[in-house]
Write an enzyme that holds these catalytic residues in place. Structure first.
Site, PDB file in Angstrom:
ATOM      1  N   LYS A 181       0.852  -1.200   0.000  1.00  0.00           N
ATOM      2  CA  LYS A 181       0.000   0.000   0.000  1.00  0.00           C
ATOM      3  C   LYS A 181       0.892   1.256   0.000  1.00  0.00           C
ATOM      4  CE  LYS A 181      -3.009  -3.057  -0.069  1.00  0.00           C
ATOM      5  NZ  LYS A 181      -3.916  -3.676   0.856  1.00  0.00           N
TER       6      LYS A 181
HETATM    7  C1  LIG Z   1      -4.846  -4.812   1.220  1.00  0.00           C
HETATM    8  C2  LIG Z   1      -6.308  -4.784   1.065  1.00  0.00           C
HETATM    9  C3  LIG Z   1      -7.175  -5.077   2.134  1.00  0.00           C
HETATM   10  C4  LIG Z   1      -6.732  -5.678   3.428  1.00  0.00           C
HETATM   11  O1  LIG Z   1      -5.771  -5.053   4.115  1.00  0.00           O
HETATM   12  P1  LIG Z   1      -4.876  -5.857   5.188  1.00  0.00           P
HETATM   13  O2  LIG Z   1      -4.171  -4.752   5.878  1.00  0.00           O
HETATM   14  O3  LIG Z   1      -3.975  -6.761   4.415  1.00  0.00           O
HETATM   15  O4  LIG Z   1      -5.791  -6.600   6.082  1.00  0.00           O
HETATM   16  C5  LIG Z   1      -8.527  -4.922   1.941  1.00  0.00           C
HETATM   17  N1  LIG Z   1      -9.031  -4.521   0.759  1.00  0.00           N
HETATM   18  C6  LIG Z   1      -8.236  -4.250  -0.288  1.00  0.00           C
HETATM   19  C7  LIG Z   1      -8.856  -3.808  -1.563  1.00  0.00           C
HETATM   20  C8  LIG Z   1      -6.855  -4.392  -0.178  1.00  0.00           C
HETATM   21  O5  LIG Z   1      -6.072  -4.168  -1.245  1.00  0.00           O
END
Ligand SMILES: *Cc1c(COP(=O)(O)O)cnc(C)c1O
Length: 380
Positions: A181
């Site tokens: 992210k």
């Molecule tokens: C990464 C992601 C999540 C989940 O995040 P985590 O921190 O890994 O639990 C949820 N939705 C989307 C679209 C993502 O890309």
């Protein structure tokens, strides 16, 4: 040449901040978490931010805090990471998928109203690859039918749409700080909301439903605490917050570099007859860059790019076709043709601030070669 699919962007300064916290006595949820929450809510111009341990936890707690549970239906998209719909199942509700827009891969607002039943309680849009869904339209539909809106904003921290940002037109917006992210603390998440009652519930629910956090107990003299509701153990630590604080200061620069890379990719691929591109508006957070190739050639192209040393991924194969979902809900191929087409044709290319111009050109050259070669090799 080897081009990694992803490199995180943690700097020496970020590391220094973490070491400083490690030398202090209090490592759990305290001053650094409060500071990060304050700055994050200021960045998005929302009233409250609540730090948690993952994006999945942020979604789970949002659903609980908005009283969504057994027997309820939540309308969402099959073109996402399965954390989105898994969180709906955690609270005993049913994910109701609908198809996506061909232009963006985002949930198609035109299809929402037809899926609303007396059981529908919420709409859970995902801002795919950083491009915001039409939030004005989604809020309007939600208000008309008395539904809440929870944004899965994992891809889109920096996104803008007209004058609105994430959290402005929803009840809560959920973020992830997973390594791929735009800012990361390894694992982490956060919820923003403008609702005082929801914020207070989320703060309790991230820590077992306790009326006082360890920090509140630590700062002053010992005070008895109560457990007011059944919560979870999802509280963000000071170590995580210390890693994020300085990254947040640079978030716009990092996005600008990703945007530049996307524009170079677009220029290189837009006239290629074997490549389709999704649209991104100027307000997109540009977290991921994907190309769509003929579906029968997608997997051979993926293999060739990896043999050339290029890290690639698939974001995402449509969720309703994963074994668990097919088995549990009777979903099958043909139900959401646009999402299925994207899921069968998509390839995610490397995109991160540390990617060099030279690496970008190498990726472009190898993608063009692979796409052209595979189209020549296969009949039709
Ligand atoms: C990464 C992601 C999540 C989940 O995040 P985590 O921190 O890994 O639990 C949820 N939705 C989307 C679209 C993502 O890309």
């Amino acid at each position: 040449m080897k081009v990694e699919f992803y490199k995180h962007n943690v700097s020496e300064e970020d590391i220094k901040n973490v070491v400083e916290v490690l030398r202090k006595p209090f490592l759990s949820t305290g001053k650094e978490v409060e500071e990060f929450e304050k700055r994050f809510s200021e960045y998005l111009n929302c009233r409250y931010a609540v730090g948690v341990t993952s994006g999945t936890a942020a979604l789970h707690l949002s659903l609980l805090a908005l009283d969504i549970g057994t027997g309820d239906e939540v309308i969402t998209t099959p073109m996402t990471f399965m954390a989105t719909s898994n969180a709906i199942i955690y609270v005993g509700a049913t994910p109701i998928f609908l198809d996506v827009e061909p232009k963006t891969g985002n949930i198609n607002p035109d299809l929402i109203e037809a899926k609303i039943t007396p059981e529908t309680k919420a709409i859970l849009p995902v801002h795919l690859y950083g491009e915001m869904c039409n939030m004005g339209r989604i809020r309007e539909i939600a208000d008309k039918h008395n539904l809440v809106v929870i944004e899965d904003a994992a891809h889109a921290i920096e996104a803008k749409q007209e004058n609105s940002r994430l959290g402005h037109l929803s009840n809560t917006a959920c973020f992830s700080f997973y390594p791929t992210k735009s800012i990361t603390c390894g694992e982490g998440g956060l919820i923003v909301t403008n609702d005082t009652e929801v914020a207070s519930k989320l703060k309790k629910m991230r820590l077992h439903g306790m009326s006082k956090s360890a920090w509140q107990r630590y700062e002053k003299q010992y005070q008895h605490w109560d457990m007011e509701l059944l919560g979870f153990k999802y509280n963000m630590s000071n170590i995580q917050a210390a890693l994020l604080l300085n990254q947040l200061e640079h978030i716009e620069e990092y996005k600008q570099r990703r945007k530049e890379i996307c524009q170079r990719y677009e220029e290189a691929f837009k006239d290629d007859p074997n490549i389709r591109l999704l649209e991104a508006s100027s307000g997109s957070a540009r977290l991921m860059f994907t190309i769509l190739v003929p579906s029968d050639k997608r997997d051979p192209i993926l293999s060739e790019l990896q043999e050339e040393g290029i890290g690639v991924a698939v974001n995402y194969r449509a969720i309703h076709l994963l074994s668990y979902y097919k088995g549990r809900y009777d979903y099958h191929r043909g139900m959401f043709p646009v999402a299925e087409d994207i899921g069968d044709s998509t390839i995610t290319l490397p995109l991160y601030p540390k990617l060099t111009d030279e690496e970008v050109e190498y990726v472009i050259k190898k993608v063009k070669k692979a796409v052209e070669g595979k189209s020549g090799l296969l009949p039709q």
